[in-house]
Scaffold this active site. Sequence first.
Site, PDB file in Angstrom:
ATOM      1  N   ARG A  16       0.868  -1.184   0.000  1.00  0.00           N
ATOM      2  CA  ARG A  16       0.000   0.000   0.000  1.00  0.00           C
ATOM      3  C   ARG A  16       0.900   1.227   0.000  1.00  0.00           C
ATOM      4  O   ARG A  16       0.944   1.975   0.973  1.00  0.00           O
ATOM      5  CB  ARG A  16      -0.928  -0.005   1.220  1.00  0.00           C
ATOM      6  CG  ARG A  16      -1.859  -1.188   1.278  1.00  0.00           C
ATOM      7  CD  ARG A  16      -2.982  -1.005   2.264  1.00  0.00           C
ATOM      8  NE  ARG A  16      -2.522  -0.947   3.638  1.00  0.00           N
ATOM      9  CZ  ARG A  16      -3.337  -1.074   4.696  1.00  0.00           C
ATOM     10  NH1 ARG A  16      -4.632  -1.251   4.494  1.00  0.00           N
ATOM     11  NH2 ARG A  16      -2.867  -1.014   5.919  1.00  0.00           N
ATOM     12  N   ASN A  41       6.236  -5.687   4.421  1.00  0.00           N
ATOM     13  CA  ASN A  41       5.778  -7.074   4.435  1.00  0.00           C
ATOM     14  C   ASN A  41       5.294  -7.511   3.060  1.00  0.00           C
ATOM     15  O   ASN A  41       4.127  -7.847   2.864  1.00  0.00           O
ATOM     16  CB  ASN A  41       4.653  -7.250   5.464  1.00  0.00           C
ATOM     17  CG  ASN A  41       5.156  -7.093   6.875  1.00  0.00           C
ATOM     18  OD1 ASN A  41       6.148  -7.717   7.251  1.00  0.00           O
ATOM     19  ND2 ASN A  41       4.493  -6.267   7.657  1.00  0.00           N
ATOM     20  N   ASP A  54       0.403   1.248   8.885  1.00  0.00           N
ATOM     21  CA  ASP A  54       0.342   2.352   7.930  1.00  0.00           C
ATOM     22  C   ASP A  54      -1.031   3.003   7.856  1.00  0.00           C
ATOM     23  O   ASP A  54      -1.181   4.106   7.349  1.00  0.00           O
ATOM     24  CB  ASP A  54       0.795   1.887   6.532  1.00  0.00           C
ATOM     25  CG  ASP A  54      -0.072   0.779   5.965  1.00  0.00           C
ATOM     26  OD1 ASP A  54      -1.008   0.321   6.662  1.00  0.00           O
ATOM     27  OD2 ASP A  54       0.195   0.355   4.820  1.00  0.00           O
ATOM     28  N   ASP A  55      -2.080   2.318   8.362  1.00  0.00           N
ATOM     29  CA  ASP A  55      -3.423   2.903   8.316  1.00  0.00           C
ATOM     30  C   ASP A  55      -3.865   3.453   9.671  1.00  0.00           C
ATOM     31  O   ASP A  55      -5.040   3.733   9.878  1.00  0.00           O
ATOM     32  CB  ASP A  55      -4.447   1.879   7.802  1.00  0.00           C
ATOM     33  CG  ASP A  55      -4.473   0.599   8.628  1.00  0.00           C
ATOM     34  OD1 ASP A  55      -3.662   0.486   9.580  1.00  0.00           O
ATOM     35  OD2 ASP A  55      -5.291  -0.274   8.319  1.00  0.00           O
ATOM     36  N   ASP A 142       0.755  -8.663  17.269  1.00  0.00           N
ATOM     37  CA  ASP A 142       0.390  -7.762  18.357  1.00  0.00           C
ATOM     38  C   ASP A 142      -0.075  -8.537  19.586  1.00  0.00           C
ATOM     39  O   ASP A 142       0.227  -8.171  20.722  1.00  0.00           O
ATOM     40  CB  ASP A 142      -0.678  -6.767  17.903  1.00  0.00           C
ATOM     41  CG  ASP A 142      -1.842  -7.432  17.174  1.00  0.00           C
ATOM     42  OD1 ASP A 142      -1.822  -8.661  16.969  1.00  0.00           O
ATOM     43  OD2 ASP A 142      -2.778  -6.713  16.784  1.00  0.00           O
ATOM     44  N   ARG A 185      -7.178 -15.157  15.202  1.00  0.00           N
ATOM     45  CA  ARG A 185      -6.803 -14.541  16.472  1.00  0.00           C
ATOM     46  C   ARG A 185      -7.372 -15.332  17.650  1.00  0.00           C
ATOM     47  O   ARG A 185      -6.720 -15.428  18.709  1.00  0.00           O
ATOM     48  CB  ARG A 185      -7.244 -13.082  16.483  1.00  0.00           C
ATOM     49  CG  ARG A 185      -6.404 -12.249  15.511  1.00  0.00           C
ATOM     50  CD  ARG A 185      -6.960 -10.883  15.235  1.00  0.00           C
ATOM     51  NE  ARG A 185      -6.510  -9.871  16.163  1.00  0.00           N
ATOM     52  CZ  ARG A 185      -5.304  -9.326  16.174  1.00  0.00           C
ATOM     53  NH1 ARG A 185      -4.384  -9.717  15.310  1.00  0.00           N
ATOM     54  NH2 ARG A 185      -4.990  -8.390  17.035  1.00  0.00           N
TER      55      ARG A 185
END
Length: 228
Positions: A16, A41, A54-55, A142, A185
């Site tokens: 992106r 990545n 990045d967002d 994370d 997750r």
Amino acid sequence: NHPQEQFTVVMLTYEREAVLITSLSRLYGLPYLNKVIVVWNSPSPPAEDLSVDDDSHLRHDEIIFGFRVWREHRDRLVGFPGRFHAWDSNHTSWNYNSNYSCELSMVLTGAAFYHKYYNYLYTHEMPEPIRLMVDELMNCEDLAMNFLISHVTRQPPVKVTSRWTFRCPGCPVSLSEDDSHFQERHRCINEFSRLYGYNPLLYTQYRADSVLFKTRIPPDKQKCFKFI
């Protein structure tokens, strides 16, 4: 008490470039910023030669405030988006939950401060199967960091400001909006718990805001942080 301290932004991105460039431009002129490291990545190299995604669109005042809070909690994970884990008694397993809640047990490293020493622990001391799982899924890094820091400190993370999520106008659909992302997750939390031998995540109902947040003051006075 250390006015010359600075921080490094580690920014994760995946194919992106336009979003990345916009995010980098927002950091221009940010006080206390030492350098930015972009983690690309993607198998293809980029065209261009905090931990943030990045967002993650953070204002400068939010970043500065988060940094100040971290300086008072140097061993903790200090960040913005809060999440929590919950026990599913029907399936006898842990679930990952991103709903609004009165308590949390994780803050996402897509917008968080932590001491660089935890990067060393993540690489050299954390159980290797966790890193392999993160690499395989391209997910849960994370959660792995939350598990690690809570395991080492036996304390929950510190959430700052009222932000619970981030909006990224013009961004492509993110991986986190896919149902498979949440299923992975759920799986990560249970597997990490198995590898640690217990679930180290701890709940907290604490959130840090600036001292005068939502406090009415005389018009001739000024708040340190106007919006947080």
